[in-house]
Design a protein around this motif. Structure first.
Motif, mmCIF file in Angstrom:
data_model
loop_
_atom_site.group_PDB
_atom_site.id
_atom_site.type_symbol
_atom_site.label_atom_id
_atom_site.label_comp_id
_atom_site.label_asym_id
_atom_site.label_seq_id
_atom_site.Cartn_x
_atom_site.Cartn_y
_atom_site.Cartn_z
ATOM 1 N N THR A 150 0.811 -1.205 0.000
ATOM 2 C CA THR A 150 0.000 0.000 0.000
ATOM 3 C C THR A 150 0.851 1.265 0.000
ATOM 4 O OG1 THR A 150 -1.733 -1.186 1.200
ATOM 5 C CG2 THR A 150 -1.870 1.210 1.193
ATOM 6 N N ASN A 167 -2.628 7.891 -5.975
ATOM 7 C CA ASN A 167 -3.174 8.060 -7.326
ATOM 8 C C ASN A 167 -3.363 9.543 -7.602
ATOM 9 O OD1 ASN A 167 -3.472 5.320 -8.240
ATOM 10 N ND2 ASN A 167 -5.064 5.105 -6.691
ATOM 11 N N GLN A 204 -5.783 12.422 -4.525
ATOM 12 C CA GLN A 204 -6.190 11.409 -3.547
ATOM 13 C C GLN A 204 -5.778 11.796 -2.134
ATOM 14 O OE1 GLN A 204 -4.411 7.394 -3.600
ATOM 15 N NE2 GLN A 204 -6.466 6.558 -3.330
ATOM 16 N N LYS A 253 -5.942 4.342 2.833
ATOM 17 C CA LYS A 253 -5.677 4.062 1.422
ATOM 18 C C LYS A 253 -5.884 2.585 1.101
ATOM 19 C CE LYS A 253 -2.315 4.348 -2.332
ATOM 20 N NZ LYS A 253 -3.375 4.629 -3.340
ATOM 21 N N ASP A 288 -8.252 1.534 -2.062
ATOM 22 C CA ASP A 288 -7.854 0.965 -3.362
ATOM 23 C C ASP A 288 -6.710 -0.046 -3.275
ATOM 24 O OD1 ASP A 288 -5.635 2.551 -2.858
ATOM 25 O OD2 ASP A 288 -5.973 3.937 -4.515
ATOM 26 N N SER A 312 -1.638 2.080 -5.150
ATOM 27 C CA SER A 312 -1.606 2.773 -6.435
ATOM 28 C C SER A 312 -1.041 1.855 -7.506
ATOM 29 C CB SER A 312 -0.766 4.052 -6.324
ATOM 30 O OG SER A 312 -1.348 4.961 -5.428
ATOM 31 N N ASN A 313 -1.291 2.219 -8.751
ATOM 32 C CA ASN A 313 -0.907 1.413 -9.913
ATOM 33 C C ASN A 313 0.597 1.098 -9.895
ATOM 34 O OD1 ASN A 313 0.008 0.850 -12.629
ATOM 35 N ND2 ASN A 313 -1.957 1.587 -13.378
#
Length: 398
Positions: free
Chosen positions: A75, A106, A110, A267, A271, A274-275
């Motif tokens: 994360t 992101n 965010q 976070k 999600d 992040s990517n």
């Protein structure tokens, strides 16, 4: 029992009834109309994106890491990228920031949502600048805080107002953009940064320092962050969107350990992470390219466009229309004479083929009727010339 089509009653969260109206949908709609020159958005210039360099970085990630780059990750973010951000904090700003103090996001947008999520309860006070960034106002509003806004003078937020609000409102945090503020384009003085830090240090109010534009000073010189004076009370967000590519959605936040721990939990729930692929591409790009030189080039280009827009404002518009003078960033703000309303300028501008951003969404009260924001980063010099001539016709008509 099935409802006839279109008659179902949806039970939305109560916060949806208290959110400020969003102007962004209308803005995106009119900005996409062919032949309209838009000074209304907040986009960097896509022609300055290093497409070939990013493409090579992407290919390198696939060649060197293969399927690893397509997997889940932690994360807090890709460690090599956090190490690069840490080193740049020192090389650019002289700050010693441990990679463990950094969370990849992101985009820095965010950070706005997650900060309000972990720090505010309904009716808690949040301080913002007046005018303030509309993306922050919208993000914070989901958590139903109570806002107070601080007027600026020529050097930044008014210290007397700030001190009064700290004493009377007990705010959870103060959100500000010291560098090339959105929407005004103004930058806090070094003196005011120290004053703000001193006032906050005598309270438990945190500072959220949004540094989205800190690398876009036209003279290429960094300004000292307020966080330097408030390491235990300062959150500082940053982004690669303005200097590399917003579509990669890579931002970050630096925060004290206890705050970052809560941030990480929020976070993860939002999600997971992040990517990873974008993070690895960004890392490869930063390792193989001179980002400092590229950033100076972009900032210099924006400086030329800003100066052109200001010259045209002073040549084409009435002396009763005043403007800010940015030293960096992507925006400046016009103040209109009392007889002129920003929404009228917007509506007549669309008819004339130029889009501007009314100031109203940047104010939490009834302000903004007499201000408009202009973006100079996303238009060529030719477009700025034509667009300002169209805007001049609007002003003359009104």
């Amino acid at each position: 029992m099935a409802h006839p089509e279109g008659t179902h009653t949806y039970r939305f969260a109560s916060c949806m009834n208290t959110l400020p109206p969003s102007f962004l949908d209308e803005l995106f709609r009119v900005s996409a109309v062919p032949d309209i020159i838009s000074f209304a958005g907040g986009l960097p210039d896509a022609s300055l994106f290093d497409v070939e360099g990013i493409k090579k970085a992407m290919e390198s990630v696939f060649d060197d890491y293969g399927s690893i780059a397509l997997q889940y990750t932690t994360t807090d973010g890709y460690r090599p990228l956090r190490e690069i951000i840490s080193r740049r904090y020192y090389s650019r700003l002289g700050l010693h920031v441990n990679p463990d103090e950094i969370q990849i996001l992101n985009g820095s947008q965010q950070a706005l949502d997650l900060t309000a999520k972990i720090l505010t309860n309904p009716n808690d006070k949040i301080l913002i600048e007046r005018p303030g960034y509309l993306g922050a106002i919208e993000a914070f509003s989901f958590y139903r805080p109570s806002f107070s806004s601080i007027n600026p003078d020529t050097e930044g937020p008014d210290p007397a107002e700030l001190k009064n609000y700290i004493q009377s409102d007990n705010p959870v945090f103060f959100y500000g953009i010291p560098n090339s503020q959105n929407p005004s384009g103004l930058t806090w003085s070094d003196k005011r940064r120290k004053e703000v830090a001193e006032i906050l240090s005598e309270s438990d109010c945190l500072l959220y320092e949004d540094d989205a534009f800190g690398e876009l000073f036209f003279d290429g010189k960094a300004r000292e962050p307020v966080m330097k004076y408030l390491p235990d009370q300062g959150l500082m967000s940053g982004s690669f969107s303005k200097i590399i590519a917003p579509g990669l959605r890579i931002g970050w936040i630096r925060a004290p350990p206890q705050v970052l721990c809560a941030f990480n939990r929020a976070k993860q729930a939002a999600d997971l992470h992040s990517n990873l692929f974008s993070q690895m591409v960004m890392t490869q790009y930063l390792e193989k390219n001179d980002i400092e030189q590229r950033t100076r080039m972009i900032a210099a280009k924006y400086g030329e466009r800003c100066r052109l827009m200001i010259d045209l404002i002073e040549d084409l518009l009435s002396d009763s229309i005043h403007h800010t003078i940015p030293s960096g960033g992507m925006f400046l703000m016009l103040t209109l004479p009392g007889s002129m309303h920003s929404m009228n300028v917007f509506e007549h501008g669309i008819k004339e083929g130029v889009a501007v951003m009314p100031g109203i969404p940047f104010y939490i009260d009834d302000g903004g009727n007499s201000t408009i924001r202009l973006n100079f980063s996303a238009s060529s010099e030719t477009q700025i010339q034509i667009g300002m001539e169209r805007l001049a016709r609007v002003f003359h008509r009104l």
